[in-house]
Write a protein that holds these residues in place. Structure first.
Motif, PDB file in Angstrom:
ATOM      1  N   ALA A   1      -6.921 -47.968  41.707  1.00  0.00           N
ATOM      2  CA  ALA A   1      -6.622 -47.856  40.278  1.00  0.00           C
ATOM      3  C   ALA A   1      -7.124 -46.554  39.658  1.00  0.00           C
ATOM      4  N   ASN A   2      -8.184 -45.984  40.218  1.00  0.00           N
ATOM      5  CA  ASN A   2      -8.820 -44.811  39.608  1.00  0.00           C
ATOM      6  C   ASN A   2      -8.252 -43.476  40.068  1.00  0.00           C
ATOM      7  N   ARG A   3      -7.408 -43.474  41.085  1.00  0.00           N
ATOM      8  CA  ARG A   3      -6.965 -42.203  41.653  1.00  0.00           C
ATOM      9  C   ARG A   3      -5.515 -41.903  41.297  1.00  0.00           C
TER      10      ARG A   3
ATOM     11  N   ILE B   1     -14.893 -57.739  34.765  1.00  0.00           N
ATOM     12  CA  ILE B   1     -14.212 -56.980  33.734  1.00  0.00           C
ATOM     13  C   ILE B   1     -13.177 -56.090  34.396  1.00  0.00           C
ATOM     14  N   ALA B   2     -11.938 -56.110  33.920  1.00  0.00           N
ATOM     15  CA  ALA B   2     -10.871 -55.332  34.553  1.00  0.00           C
ATOM     16  C   ALA B   2     -11.030 -53.844  34.295  1.00  0.00           C
ATOM     17  N   TYR B   3     -10.477 -53.046  35.189  1.00  0.00           N
ATOM     18  CA  TYR B   3     -10.489 -51.586  35.076  1.00  0.00           C
ATOM     19  C   TYR B   3      -9.760 -51.157  33.818  1.00  0.00           C
ATOM     20  N   LYS B   4     -10.335 -50.174  33.099  1.00  0.00           N
ATOM     21  CA  LYS B   4      -9.776 -49.765  31.825  1.00  0.00           C
ATOM     22  C   LYS B   4      -8.944 -48.495  31.901  1.00  0.00           C
ATOM     23  N   GLY B   5      -8.738 -47.933  33.091  1.00  0.00           N
ATOM     24  CA  GLY B   5      -8.015 -46.671  33.204  1.00  0.00           C
ATOM     25  C   GLY B   5      -6.513 -46.857  33.157  1.00  0.00           C
ATOM     26  N   GLU B   6      -5.765 -45.799  33.481  1.00  0.00           N
ATOM     27  CA  GLU B   6      -4.314 -45.842  33.502  1.00  0.00           C
ATOM     28  C   GLU B   6      -3.817 -46.246  34.883  1.00  0.00           C
ATOM     29  N   PRO B   7      -2.797 -47.107  35.008  1.00  0.00           N
ATOM     30  CA  PRO B   7      -2.248 -47.889  33.921  1.00  0.00           C
ATOM     31  C   PRO B   7      -3.164 -49.047  33.576  1.00  0.00           C
ATOM     32  N   LYS B   8      -3.347 -49.323  32.310  1.00  0.00           N
ATOM     33  CA  LYS B   8      -4.326 -50.313  31.868  1.00  0.00           C
ATOM     34  C   LYS B   8      -3.912 -51.705  32.316  1.00  0.00           C
ATOM     35  N   GLN B   9      -4.856 -52.421  32.895  1.00  0.00           N
ATOM     36  CA  GLN B   9      -4.587 -53.769  33.350  1.00  0.00           C
ATOM     37  C   GLN B   9      -5.475 -54.732  32.573  1.00  0.00           C
ATOM     38  N   GLU B  10      -4.872 -55.768  32.028  1.00  0.00           N
ATOM     39  CA  GLU B  10      -5.652 -56.746  31.284  1.00  0.00           C
ATOM     40  C   GLU B  10      -6.227 -57.784  32.232  1.00  0.00           C
ATOM     41  N   SER B  11      -7.458 -58.189  31.989  1.00  0.00           N
ATOM     42  CA  SER B  11      -8.066 -59.235  32.801  1.00  0.00           C
ATOM     43  C   SER B  11      -7.319 -60.538  32.576  1.00  0.00           C
ATOM     44  N   SER B  12      -7.117 -61.291  33.651  1.00  0.00           N
ATOM     45  CA  SER B  12      -6.430 -62.575  33.540  1.00  0.00           C
ATOM     46  C   SER B  12      -7.394 -63.688  33.169  1.00  0.00           C
ATOM     47  N   TYR B  13      -8.674 -63.389  33.158  1.00  0.00           N
ATOM     48  CA  TYR B  13      -9.657 -64.416  32.843  1.00  0.00           C
ATOM     49  C   TYR B  13      -9.646 -64.721  31.349  1.00  0.00           C
ATOM     50  N   LYS B  14      -9.565 -65.967  30.996  1.00  0.00           N
ATOM     51  CA  LYS B  14      -9.610 -66.404  29.603  1.00  0.00           C
ATOM     52  C   LYS B  14     -10.931 -67.122  29.391  1.00  0.00           C
TER      53      LYS B  14
ATOM     54  N   TYR C   1      -3.272 -40.142  42.697  1.00  0.00           N
ATOM     55  CA  TYR C   1      -2.245 -40.174  43.733  1.00  0.00           C
ATOM     56  C   TYR C   1      -1.800 -41.584  44.094  1.00  0.00           C
ATOM     57  N   TYR C   2      -2.471 -42.614  43.565  1.00  0.00           N
ATOM     58  CA  TYR C   2      -2.000 -43.983  43.752  1.00  0.00           C
ATOM     59  C   TYR C   2      -1.360 -44.538  42.473  1.00  0.00           C
ATOM     60  N   LYS C   3      -1.282 -43.719  41.431  1.00  0.00           N
ATOM     61  CA  LYS C   3      -0.832 -44.195  40.122  1.00  0.00           C
ATOM     62  C   LYS C   3       0.557 -44.816  40.183  1.00  0.00           C
ATOM     63  N   LYS C   4       1.462 -44.213  40.971  1.00  0.00           N
ATOM     64  CA  LYS C   4       2.841 -44.706  41.046  1.00  0.00           C
ATOM     65  C   LYS C   4       2.917 -46.131  41.579  1.00  0.00           C
ATOM     66  N   LEU C   5       1.935 -46.514  42.384  1.00  0.00           N
ATOM     67  CA  LEU C   5       1.947 -47.861  42.960  1.00  0.00           C
ATOM     68  C   LEU C   5       1.934 -48.935  41.878  1.00  0.00           C
ATOM     69  N   PHE C   6       1.233 -48.645  40.771  1.00  0.00           N
ATOM     70  CA  PHE C   6       1.037 -49.667  39.746  1.00  0.00           C
ATOM     71  C   PHE C   6       2.254 -49.853  38.844  1.00  0.00           C
ATOM     72  N   TYR C   7       3.307 -49.094  39.123  1.00  0.00           N
ATOM     73  CA  TYR C   7       4.565 -49.292  38.423  1.00  0.00           C
ATOM     74  C   TYR C   7       5.569 -50.031  39.305  1.00  0.00           C
ATOM     75  N   LEU C   8       5.126 -50.375  40.515  1.00  0.00           N
ATOM     76  CA  LEU C   8       5.965 -51.168  41.417  1.00  0.00           C
ATOM     77  C   LEU C   8       5.811 -52.649  41.083  1.00  0.00           C
ATOM     78  N   ASP C   9       6.781 -53.433  41.476  1.00  0.00           N
ATOM     79  CA  ASP C   9       6.707 -54.885  41.332  1.00  0.00           C
ATOM     80  C   ASP C   9       5.571 -55.394  42.219  1.00  0.00           C
ATOM     81  N   GLU C  10       4.646 -56.137  41.649  1.00  0.00           N
ATOM     82  CA  GLU C  10       3.496 -56.604  42.435  1.00  0.00           C
ATOM     83  C   GLU C  10       3.895 -57.643  43.485  1.00  0.00           C
ATOM     84  N   LYS C  11       5.138 -58.101  43.434  1.00  0.00           N
ATOM     85  CA  LYS C  11       5.613 -59.036  44.453  1.00  0.00           C
ATOM     86  C   LYS C  11       6.431 -58.322  45.541  1.00  0.00           C
ATOM     87  N   ASP C  12       6.607 -57.029  45.400  1.00  0.00           N
ATOM     88  CA  ASP C  12       7.373 -56.246  46.373  1.00  0.00           C
ATOM     89  C   ASP C  12       6.420 -55.613  47.386  1.00  0.00           C
TER      90      ASP C  12
END
Length: 362
Positions: free
Chosen positions: A116-118, A218-231, A120-131
């Protein structure tokens, strides 16, 4: 002739036994760490199938030296920013530096943060997480591994063990899925949970009777921002443990590669002092906290003495800037900054003023 036939039978039998043992170890790895993989997927949107396949491959189904002696399940090397423990191991080169973790859970979390922090992996987080196929090829393309067949190996593992099923479920469904995939799981005396369950896996009654401080992430706050699923349950008073994995919060400042962290909600100097084994007195000294004791969200806190000069010659003051802010943002001692600019301690600049970070005002 009989001897040759017998020899071939022995060889074939040995290979079959070895393959069966390997499958058993792979399955045991899945049973043990599927929960961690799904947990990270919910937080960081990394397919659980990919995480598990990488873990199986990188650790040799949990049997590698790195896994057993350093809890490193993803072959992550030290890099410049790593300040935690290390293990030296032959890889592409002899005696390379690898990260050593206090637990497997920490390794899984650092794997998520590493991706999440690098940039060169940024493009991965725009892929479908089920793909999982797109993620496998994306990891190889981004340079995660040198093996030209890396993506195909991951895909083969995912399809062999049907790991993509974990991409379709939530954390509280993991146990049921494991029981479905491995009917003999509950009868397997070798299967044990090696680390504490996460909060979401606990029943409502157990949650109320459990010390929750060490179980919130606590979820990572960088780009792309991911919200924690914990309620969080509003009926519970829960304190986040911001320093469960202290090494993952350390950043490197361009001014002399100084190590620092960024303050977030819930941080305090005492916790920082304990997490990084720095005396409270030195921590205050490093950060000129005689002049400002209150911590603010997004404030930089250095873990070692700042420099006497900056990396640039001067800074133009913006609206709301304080001398302390200029010093912290540039990794410069506040006392030296006052001296360099012929100012008295406590004196503040105005918008548009030029603050020298190098040289001295005449």
């Amino acid at each position: 002739m009989k001897k040759i036939v017998l020899f071939l039978i022995v060889i074939i039998s040995t290979n079959i036994i070895y393959a069966q043992e390997s499958i058993k170890k792979d399955e045991l790895y899945i049973q043990t760490y599927a929960r961690f993989a799904v947990e990270e997927m919910e937080l960081y949107k990394i397919p659980a199938s990919i995480t598990l396949a990488q873990g199986i491959l990188e650790t040799g189904n949990g049997q590698s030296d790195l896994a057993q002696f350093a809890n490193n399940h993803f072959g992550i090397k030290c890099k410049d920013e790593w300040v935690g423990e290390r293990m030296y191991h032959d890889d592409d080169l002899k005696g390379e530096c690898f990260r050593k973790y206090s637990s497997v859970r920490e390794s899984y979390r650092d794997h998520s943060l590493f991706l999440a922090n690098r940039s060169y992996y940024k493009k991965l987080f725009y892929l479908d997480e089920k793909d999982y196929k797109a993620w496998a090829f994306g990891l190889k393309q981004a340079g995660y591994a040198t093996n030209s067949k890396y993506a195909y190996i991951l895909i083969n593992l995912i399809e062999r063990y049907h790991l993509d099923q974990f991409d379709q479920i939530s954390l509280n469904e993991v146990d049921a899925k494991l029981a479905e995939m491995f009917p003999n799981l509950l009868k397997n005396s070798t299967f044990v949970k090696s680390e504490p369950q996460s909060i979401n896996s606990l029943s409502k009654d157990n949650k109320e009777n459990t010390n929750l401080d060490s179980e919130i992430y606590i979820a990572y706050k960088g780009e792309p921002k991911q919200e924690s699923s914990y309620k969080r349950n509003k009926s519970l008073i829960v304190k986040a443990n911001n320093f469960e994995f202290p090494s993952t919060r350390v950043k490197i400042h361009p001014n002399g590669n100084l190590k620092f962290i960024v303050i977030k909600e819930g941080d305090n100097l005492e916790d920082i002092s304990k997490a990084y084994n720095i005396s409270l007195k030195n921590l205050k000294l490093y950060n000129d906290l005689a002049f400002q004791e209150e911590l603010k969200i997004n404030q930089k806190i250095f873990l070692e003495p700042k420099k006497n000069a900056g990396t640039i010659k001067k800074y133009t003051v913006k609206e709301g800037d304080k001398m302390y802010d200029v010093a912290q943002n540039n990794g410069v001692s506040l006392i030296e900054l006052y001296k360099r600019n012929l100012m008295h301690p406590g004196q503040e600049p105005k918008k548009g003023d030029i603050i020298l970070l190098k040289g001295k005002r005449s």
